[in-house]
Motif scaffolding. Structure first.
Motif, PDB file in Angstrom:
ATOM      1  N   ARG A 173       2.142   1.623  37.328  1.00  9.15           N
ATOM      2  CA  ARG A 173       3.992   1.748  37.991  1.00  9.15           C
ATOM      3  C   ARG A 173       4.417   1.019  37.597  1.00  9.15           C
ATOM      4  N   GLU A 207      -1.693   7.909  48.947  1.00 13.58           N
ATOM      5  CA  GLU A 207      -0.319   8.247  48.067  1.00 13.58           C
ATOM      6  C   GLU A 207      -0.465   9.776  48.501  1.00 13.58           C
ATOM      7  N   TRP A 259      -2.536   0.812  38.341  1.00 16.76           N
ATOM      8  CA  TRP A 259      -2.425   1.624  37.882  1.00 16.76           C
ATOM      9  C   TRP A 259      -1.043   2.485  37.201  1.00 16.76           C
ATOM     10  N   TYR A 309       3.879   7.429  50.947  1.00 16.15           N
ATOM     11  CA  TYR A 309       2.815   6.447  51.561  1.00 16.15           C
ATOM     12  C   TYR A 309       2.226   6.892  52.298  1.00 16.15           C
ATOM     13  N   ALA A 326     -10.277  -0.448  46.713  1.00 14.61           N
ATOM     14  CA  ALA A 326      -9.948   0.947  45.993  1.00 14.61           C
ATOM     15  C   ALA A 326      -8.864   1.203  45.384  1.00 14.61           C
ATOM     16  N   SER A 327      -7.939   1.490  47.306  1.00 14.97           N
ATOM     17  CA  SER A 327      -6.727   1.494  46.649  1.00 14.97           C
ATOM     18  C   SER A 327      -5.557   1.091  46.556  1.00 14.97           C
ATOM     19  N   GLU A 337     -12.519  -0.172  50.644  1.00 14.53           N
ATOM     20  CA  GLU A 337     -11.315   1.291  50.537  1.00 14.53           C
ATOM     21  C   GLU A 337     -10.274   0.721  50.179  1.00 14.53           C
ATOM     22  N   ASP A 365      -5.992  -1.348  44.287  1.00 16.11           N
ATOM     23  CA  ASP A 365      -6.221  -1.101  42.589  1.00 16.11           C
ATOM     24  C   ASP A 365      -5.211  -0.133  41.888  1.00 16.11           C
ATOM     25  N   GLN A 366      -5.183   1.243  42.693  1.00 17.65           N
ATOM     26  CA  GLN A 366      -5.078   2.354  42.056  1.00 17.65           C
ATOM     27  C   GLN A 366      -3.664   1.947  42.668  1.00 17.65           C
ATOM     28  N   ILE A 367      -3.069   2.421  43.428  1.00 18.61           N
ATOM     29  CA  ILE A 367      -1.527   2.451  43.513  1.00 18.61           C
ATOM     30  C   ILE A 367      -0.828   0.663  42.712  1.00 18.61           C
TER      31      ILE A 367
END
Length: 303
Positions: A155, A87, A153, A78, A145-146, A142, A148-150
């Motif tokens: 993992r 990422e 999703w 990261y 959102a980051s 932001e 949530d993704q890292i």
């Protein structure tokens, strides 16, 4: 990086954190960039700390993270500004926004799991976006959102369930926060930032434990002291089971890391009870990497 890596630090212990100019992929890194490379995968970070006025900033850098010569990218590195992360895989430009409230930003590349052996960055820039109500909202959105993704999703890396739950709850709070005053936005931002830090610490600890379990398995296979083999095997099985269930706190992992380290040493060193002048026993196993089979791993120097 016109003055080597002046102003930057590393905790990775990699073989040659240096300037280089041989990385051209996707985009062209102009001139020299700062790389961290080792034959063996490492964990840690390349970073520096800035002292700046409070407000919202955008950090941008060209970066890459690969684990073999064929440029097979693993998205477990990261680029970051405090707990705002993006990422990094193939060579590209990455950016994040961060809300600074204590005049301090730590920026850099983080490798939380020991699976990278080559990372690099260049052309780092920092832009001040202001100290306005609208920018606070943007920074919080932001960050949510980051996170949530890292973390949420698909993992595959283990993280303690409490840490994941804390991130999920903080994201929900951030999404439902009433954007009516600065204090409510700041509280949501701080809570989410704390949850992200907790999750990243857990992620890092489990990665260290995974590496230690691999070392213990190897030590069992190369056992020089049969008197401790059964206890060492029991320790391996117990820790592996707890690892699979992600039940271990950071403190428990720290204790187990020390226990595994001692057990690996016990397996390497023969039974010393029969040692005498006539029967000297080689205990070179106490020395890490005595033949430099892994370059200068485990050795340090100064001056």
């Amino acid at each position: 990086y016109v003055e080597w890596n002046t102003g930057w630090s590393t905790t990775t212990g990699a073989v040659n954190n240096q300037l280089n100019d041989n990385k051209k992929d996707g985009i062209h890194i102009t001139g020299y960039y700062w790389e961290n490379w080792d034959w063996n995968p490492f964990t840690g970070k390349m970073y520096q700390t800035l002292y700046v006025p409070n407000g919202v900033y955008e950090l941008s850098m060209a970066a890459f993270a690969t684990y073999d010569a064929e440029d097979s990218y693993a998205y477990d590195t990261y680029m970051y500004a405090n707990t705002s992360m993006a990422e990094v895989g193939y060579l590209s430009y990455y950016s994040v926004k961060v809300w600074v409230t204590d005049n301090t930003i730590e920026i850099g590349l983080g490798m939380p799991v020991p699976s990278q052996n080559w990372v690099g960055m260049d052309n780092v820039s920092l832009t001040y976006l202001g100290d306005s109500f609208e920018m606070y909202q943007t920074a919080l959105e932001e960050l949510a959102a980051s996170a949530d993704q890292i973390f949420l999703w698909d993992r595959s890396a283990p993280i303690h369930s409490d840490a994941i739950e804390a991130v999920e709850m903080a994201i929900q709070d951030a999404q439902w926060v009433s954007y009516v005053d600065e204090e409510s936005i700041k509280n949501a931002y701080d809570n989410l930032s704390d949850a992200i830090a907790m999750a990243m610490t857990s992620y890092h600890k489990y990665a260290l434990l995974h590496s230690a379990l691999s070392e213990l398995k190897t030590a069992l296979e190369d056992c020089q002291n049969e008197s401790v083999r059964d206890d060492a095997q029991s320790l391996h099985d117990k820790v592996q089971s707890a690892y699979n269930r992600t039940e271990l706190s950071n403190e428990e992992i720290d204790i187990l890391l020390e226990e595994i380290k001692k057990t690996c040493l016990d397996l390497k060193i023969p039974d010393l009870s029969d040692a005498s002048d006539e029967n000297p026993i080689d205990v070179t196993g106490y020395i890490n990497n005595p033949k430099y089979e892994e370059y200068n791993g485990d050795w340090t120097g100064s001056g």
